[in-house]
Design a protein around this motif. Structure first.
Motif, mmCIF file in Angstrom:
data_model
loop_
_atom_site.group_PDB
_atom_site.id
_atom_site.type_symbol
_atom_site.label_atom_id
_atom_site.label_comp_id
_atom_site.label_asym_id
_atom_site.label_seq_id
_atom_site.Cartn_x
_atom_site.Cartn_y
_atom_site.Cartn_z
ATOM 1 N N GLN A 67 0.827 -1.215 0.000
ATOM 2 C CA GLN A 67 0.000 0.000 0.000
ATOM 3 C C GLN A 67 0.857 1.259 0.000
ATOM 4 N N MET A 68 0.369 2.234 -0.768
ATOM 5 C CA MET A 68 0.925 3.590 -0.755
ATOM 6 C C MET A 68 -0.269 4.545 -0.809
ATOM 7 N N GLY A 69 -0.605 5.115 0.360
ATOM 8 C CA GLY A 69 -1.760 5.997 0.405
ATOM 9 C C GLY A 69 -3.024 5.273 -0.023
ATOM 10 N N GLU A 70 -3.697 5.812 -1.044
ATOM 11 C CA GLU A 70 -4.952 5.209 -1.497
ATOM 12 C C GLU A 70 -4.742 4.092 -2.534
ATOM 13 N N TYR A 71 -3.475 3.844 -2.896
ATOM 14 C CA TYR A 71 -3.191 2.863 -3.939
ATOM 15 C C TYR A 71 -2.666 1.549 -3.342
ATOM 16 N N TYR A 72 -3.000 0.450 -4.040
ATOM 17 C CA TYR A 72 -2.507 -0.862 -3.657
ATOM 18 C C TYR A 72 -1.796 -1.502 -4.851
ATOM 19 N N PHE A 73 -0.643 -2.101 -4.569
ATOM 20 C CA PHE A 73 0.007 -2.956 -5.560
ATOM 21 C C PHE A 73 -0.250 -4.393 -5.131
ATOM 22 N N LEU A 74 -0.791 -5.204 -6.030
ATOM 23 C CA LEU A 74 -1.241 -6.547 -5.628
ATOM 24 C C LEU A 74 -1.156 -7.527 -6.791
ATOM 25 N N TYR A 75 -1.347 -8.794 -6.436
ATOM 26 C CA TYR A 75 -1.451 -9.847 -7.449
ATOM 27 C C TYR A 75 -2.917 -10.266 -7.528
ATOM 28 N N TYR A 76 -3.522 -10.054 -8.719
ATOM 29 C CA TYR A 76 -4.929 -10.371 -8.944
ATOM 30 C C TYR A 76 -5.023 -11.830 -9.386
ATOM 31 N N VAL A 77 -5.562 -12.678 -8.495
ATOM 32 C CA VAL A 77 -5.503 -14.131 -8.673
ATOM 33 C C VAL A 77 -6.278 -14.586 -9.905
ATOM 34 N N GLN A 78 -7.522 -14.154 -10.059
ATOM 35 C CA GLN A 78 -8.328 -14.651 -11.174
ATOM 36 C C GLN A 78 -7.721 -14.268 -12.528
ATOM 37 N N GLY A 79 -7.196 -13.056 -12.609
ATOM 38 C CA GLY A 79 -6.615 -12.624 -13.874
ATOM 39 C C GLY A 79 -5.196 -13.106 -14.092
ATOM 40 N N GLY A 80 -4.506 -13.469 -12.990
ATOM 41 C CA GLY A 80 -3.136 -13.932 -13.113
ATOM 42 C C GLY A 80 -2.163 -12.825 -13.469
ATOM 43 N N TYR A 81 -2.400 -11.608 -12.943
ATOM 44 C CA TYR A 81 -1.484 -10.507 -13.245
ATOM 45 C C TYR A 81 -1.347 -9.582 -12.033
ATOM 46 N N TYR A 82 -0.310 -8.745 -12.088
ATOM 47 C CA TYR A 82 -0.091 -7.734 -11.064
ATOM 48 C C TYR A 82 -0.843 -6.461 -11.463
ATOM 49 N N ALA A 83 -1.293 -5.716 -10.448
ATOM 50 C CA ALA A 83 -2.074 -4.516 -10.748
ATOM 51 C C ALA A 83 -1.905 -3.483 -9.644
ATOM 52 N N ILE A 84 -2.131 -2.237 -10.021
ATOM 53 C CA ILE A 84 -2.276 -1.161 -9.037
ATOM 54 C C ILE A 84 -3.743 -0.760 -9.039
ATOM 55 N N THR A 85 -4.365 -0.822 -7.867
ATOM 56 C CA THR A 85 -5.793 -0.534 -7.734
ATOM 57 C C THR A 85 -6.003 0.387 -6.541
ATOM 58 N N LYS A 86 -7.260 0.702 -6.302
ATOM 59 C CA LYS A 86 -7.598 1.509 -5.119
ATOM 60 C C LYS A 86 -8.346 0.694 -4.067
ATOM 61 N N SER A 87 -8.304 -0.626 -4.184
ATOM 62 C CA SER A 87 -8.900 -1.498 -3.171
ATOM 63 C C SER A 87 -8.185 -2.842 -3.213
ATOM 64 N N ASP A 88 -8.371 -3.630 -2.170
ATOM 65 C CA ASP A 88 -7.743 -4.948 -2.113
ATOM 66 C C ASP A 88 -8.546 -5.903 -3.011
ATOM 67 N N ASP A 89 -8.113 -6.026 -4.250
ATOM 68 C CA ASP A 89 -8.833 -6.845 -5.227
ATOM 69 C C ASP A 89 -8.101 -8.149 -5.538
ATOM 70 N N ARG A 90 -7.257 -8.591 -4.619
ATOM 71 C CA ARG A 90 -6.494 -9.812 -4.892
ATOM 72 C C ARG A 90 -7.393 -10.987 -5.246
ATOM 73 N N ASN A 91 -8.492 -11.146 -4.514
ATOM 74 C CA ASN A 91 -9.368 -12.304 -4.708
ATOM 75 C C ASN A 91 -10.690 -11.934 -5.359
ATOM 76 N N LEU A 92 -10.723 -10.745 -5.969
ATOM 77 C CA LEU A 92 -11.935 -10.373 -6.700
ATOM 78 C C LEU A 92 -12.226 -11.441 -7.752
ATOM 79 N N CYS A 93 -13.475 -11.858 -7.835
ATOM 80 C CA CYS A 93 -13.818 -12.964 -8.730
ATOM 81 C C CYS A 93 -15.190 -12.714 -9.318
ATOM 82 N N GLY A 94 -15.321 -12.896 -10.600
ATOM 83 C CA GLY A 94 -16.622 -12.708 -11.222
ATOM 84 C C GLY A 94 -16.490 -12.263 -12.656
ATOM 85 N N ASN A 95 -17.464 -11.496 -13.098
ATOM 86 C CA ASN A 95 -17.507 -11.118 -14.515
ATOM 87 C C ASN A 95 -16.720 -9.859 -14.823
ATOM 88 N N THR A 96 -16.211 -9.172 -13.808
ATOM 89 C CA THR A 96 -15.416 -7.969 -14.059
ATOM 90 C C THR A 96 -14.135 -8.025 -13.247
#
Length: 341
Positions: free
Chosen positions: A289-318
């Motif tokens: 985390q850096m302020g409002e940003y998160y650097f994470l590994y997005y499991v469903q997509g299989g890639y690294y991302a910078i987001t504004k929420s903890d979306d590591r285990n986000l799963c679904g149609n988006t």
């Protein structure tokens, strides 16, 4: 003088006159199944009694049960040569009196065949669902995930639900629930399908039944999807976004995402999204985390991302709303002090 042949025919006719009005033939064999079913008594122009099978769905050929050479047999031509099913017993008044376990099926004994002197039960070929919506989940595999999601009842009649170009429906021919790209409910041709289930749990669904476990025959759920338990819900209103996302999730059972050991991640983006440049502090596995940003590994997509929420285990149609995406596997092996481009 009456010939021997005449005596035999006369005797056969006498036997047939006391035959039963309905005959039911059943069996578990996959050979000559078209001859299984209910037969009703009839009489030909010469007064000989025979049986004709009741026509059933997608069966436009007649089937007959009659005496030839003192034996009861079936054929699709009345008094035709050859047989499909044959009772080896001779001179019996009715086919249900044939010795149990001795019926011949295309030349071989088929002990599963049962012949009874009563009408067959009429099968319910059209279970009817009262759901306005059908929600399927955990029914996919690595290569086929279109089944999962929300299907809305459409059109007239029973058992037709749509999601995009896919239709959840009941096929009378296969007596199974399928997903296809056209209405196959009354089709007499074997349909192409993306999902198939013969589980009668679906037949008995009522509004409000949620996450009912079902067995499916297609697609095959093997490998990393072998632990999946397909579920179905019968709803009268649309599910919440969270429920729908859960249904659309298709993560495998055994996920081994990379695990970064770095205490800090420094990111320098060359062009655009400068606000997400900087040093990220580790707060959890694969989450910095850096302020409002998160650097994470997005499991469903299989890639690294910078987001504004903890979306590591986000799963679904988006997927997550990302300010950076990277599939670079070199990130997986980063150690303290390493730097990559």
């Amino acid at each position: 003088m009456v010939s021997y042949a005449t005596v035999i025919i006369t005797f056969a006719n006498i036997l047939a006159t006391i035959a039963n009005a309905d005959i039911c033939i059943t069996g578990t064999s996959t050979t000559n199944t078209v001859f299984f079913g209910n037969y009703q008594q009839n009489t030909d122009d010469e007064g000989n009694i025979y049986y004709e099978k009741d026509q059933v769905f997608c069966d436009d050929q007649p089937e007959y049960l009659y005496l030839t050479n003192e034996k009861w047999q079936t054929n699709q031509e009345l008094n035709g040569n050859g047989y499909s099913l044959l009772c080896p017993d001779e001179n019996i008044a009715s086919p249900d009196l044939c010795t149990a376990g001795t019926w011949m099926n295309t030349g071989s004994i088929d002990s599963t065949i049962q012949v009874t002197a009563n009408a067959c039960p009429v099968p319910d070929l059209t279970p009817s669902l009262g759901c306005d919506y059908i929600l399927l989940q955990d029914s996919g595999n690595a290569n086929n995930n279109i089944q999962n999601g929300l299907y809305t009842k459409i059109g007239t009649g029973d058992n037709l639900y749509q999601k995009d170009s896919y239709l959840f429906q009941y096929s009378k021919l296969s007596q199974s629930w399928i997903i296809a790209e056209s209405d196959e409910r009354e089709s007499c041709q074997n349909p192409s399908y993306f999902f198939k289930s013969t589980d009668t749990t679906i037949d008995g669904l009522s509004v409000g039944d949620a996450n009912e476990n079902i067995a499916i025959t297609y697609p095959v759920q093997d490998g990393d999807y072998s632990c999946k338990q397909p579920k179905i819900s019968c709803l009268d209103s649309e599910p919440t976004d969270e429920e729908l996302n859960n249904a659309l999730c298709n993560l495998p059972c055994n996920i081994n995402p990379p695990s970064l050991s770095c205490s800090y991640i420094e990111i320098d983006i060359q062009g655009g999204n400068y606000g997400s440049d900087g040093i990220y502090n580790k707060i959890d596995n694969n989450l910095y985390q850096m302020g409002e940003y998160y650097f994470l590994y997005y499991v469903q997509g299989g890639y690294y991302a910078i987001t504004k929420s903890d979306d590591r285990n986000l799963c679904g149609n988006t997927g997550p709303t990302a300010y950076l995406r990277s599939f670079d596997s070199n990130i997986d092996t980063l150690q303290n002090g390493n730097s990559i481009t």
